[in-house]
Design a protein around this motif. Structure first.
Motif, PDB file in Angstrom:
ATOM      1  N   TYR A  31       0.878  -1.259   0.018  1.00 24.33           N
ATOM      2  CA  TYR A  31      -0.105   0.014   0.070  1.00 24.33           C
ATOM      3  C   TYR A  31       1.003   1.268  -0.054  1.00 24.33           C
ATOM      4  O   TYR A  31       1.745   1.359   0.973  1.00 24.33           O
ATOM      5  N   SER A  33       2.477   4.764   0.516  1.00 22.37           N
ATOM      6  CA  SER A  33       2.339   5.682   1.702  1.00 22.37           C
ATOM      7  C   SER A  33       2.296   6.987   1.108  1.00 22.37           C
ATOM      8  O   SER A  33       2.855   7.335   0.026  1.00 22.37           O
ATOM      9  N   SER A  34       1.776   8.150   1.778  1.00 26.39           N
ATOM     10  CA  SER A  34       1.624   9.365   1.484  1.00 26.39           C
ATOM     11  C   SER A  34       2.870  10.125   2.021  1.00 26.39           C
ATOM     12  O   SER A  34       3.717   9.660   2.710  1.00 26.39           O
ATOM     13  N   SER A  35       2.985  11.475   1.569  1.00 27.13           N
ATOM     14  CA  SER A  35       4.035  12.166   2.045  1.00 27.13           C
ATOM     15  C   SER A  35       4.308  12.330   3.539  1.00 27.13           C
ATOM     16  O   SER A  35       5.357  12.479   3.829  1.00 27.13           O
ATOM     17  N   ASP A  36       3.282  12.033   4.335  1.00 24.04           N
ATOM     18  CA  ASP A  36       3.372  12.178   5.736  1.00 24.04           C
ATOM     19  C   ASP A  36       3.523  11.147   6.150  1.00 24.04           C
ATOM     20  O   ASP A  36       3.461  10.925   7.549  1.00 24.04           O
ATOM     21  N   GLY A  37       3.719   9.837   5.503  1.00 24.40           N
ATOM     22  CA  GLY A  37       4.077   8.765   6.082  1.00 24.40           C
ATOM     23  C   GLY A  37       2.865   7.743   6.371  1.00 24.40           C
ATOM     24  O   GLY A  37       3.020   6.530   6.696  1.00 24.40           O
ATOM     25  N   THR A  38       1.486   8.043   6.181  1.00 26.97           N
ATOM     26  CA  THR A  38       0.376   7.418   6.435  1.00 26.97           C
ATOM     27  C   THR A  38       0.047   6.644   5.051  1.00 26.97           C
ATOM     28  O   THR A  38       0.350   6.870   4.226  1.00 26.97           O
ATOM     29  N   MET A  39      -0.686   5.519   5.368  1.00 26.45           N
ATOM     30  CA  MET A  39      -0.746   4.536   4.141  1.00 26.45           C
ATOM     31  C   MET A  39      -1.965   4.815   3.604  1.00 26.45           C
ATOM     32  O   MET A  39      -2.863   5.458   4.307  1.00 26.45           O
ATOM     33  N   THR A  40      -1.978   4.697   2.385  1.00 23.25           N
ATOM     34  CA  THR A  40      -3.187   5.008   1.363  1.00 23.25           C
ATOM     35  C   THR A  40      -4.004   3.785   0.919  1.00 23.25           C
ATOM     36  O   THR A  40      -3.454   2.805   1.226  1.00 23.25           O
ATOM     37  N   ASP A  41      -4.984   4.027   0.410  1.00 23.22           N
ATOM     38  CA  ASP A  41      -5.642   2.645  -0.487  1.00 23.22           C
ATOM     39  C   ASP A  41      -4.772   2.391  -1.875  1.00 23.22           C
ATOM     40  O   ASP A  41      -5.442   1.338  -2.595  1.00 23.22           O
TER      41      ASP A  41
END
Length: 165
Positions: A31, A33-41
């Motif tokens: 999955y 990761s976004s630029s802030d480190g959170t997982m995306t779909d």
């Protein structure tokens, strides 16, 4: 510690009762990761370059006598793509013929949820690796830099397994 040398030779190679070499492979996925480190779909799959031609493919190779299918799939992913992760349920079996040797093979494919991408791996000087958006593989019949091989038939089986958990 990770072994930095690929297995070679056929002395431990498995063959089925018809004399076909048995191979095992993985569809490495993650999955994004976004630029802030959170997982995306957003799902991505990892493809690697073939040593013999311009095709991109999934890691796969011989299933040996001293390992399970899952162990072989994880080993091939490490050796060829430099990734480690969780091998999941078998997606299926396929039969194919090597275009370069005319040899018959029996293959088994597994999804691999990638947990770690290594900076150094056994075949890093022989192969390129590329993360591709999963939906791009679904909706694009020919991608300029991806000339796909027979194991890509398993993409349609992978998608429901990882989306509908």
């Amino acid at each position: 510690m990770v072994c930095m040398v690929s297995r070679t030779g056929r002395h431990l190679q498995r063959y089925d009762n018809l004399g076909r070499r048995q191979v095992v492979g993985c569809i490495p996925y993650r999955y994004k990761s976004s630029s802030d480190g959170t997982m995306t779909d957003d799902l991505e799959v990892l493809v690697i370059s073939s040593q013999k031609c311009q095709k991109m493919m999934f890691p796969k190779g011989g299933w040996e006598l001293d390992e399970s299918r899952e162990e072989a799939a994880l080993r091939e992913s490490l050796e060829e793509a430099g990734v480690l992760g969780n091998v999941e349920c078998e997606l299926g079996k396929w039969d194919f013929i090597s275009k370069s040797h005319g040899t018959f093979y029996e293959g088994y494919m597994f999804p691999l949820l990638v947990k770690e991408e290594l900076d150094f791996w056994p075949e890093q000087n022989l192969r390129q690796r590329t993360w591709v958006k999963l939906l791009l593989l679904f909706f694009t019949s020919s991608i300029e830099h991806l000339k796909m091989t027979s194991e890509f038939q398993f993409i349609d089986l992978l998608f429901p397994l990882i989306v509908f958990r």
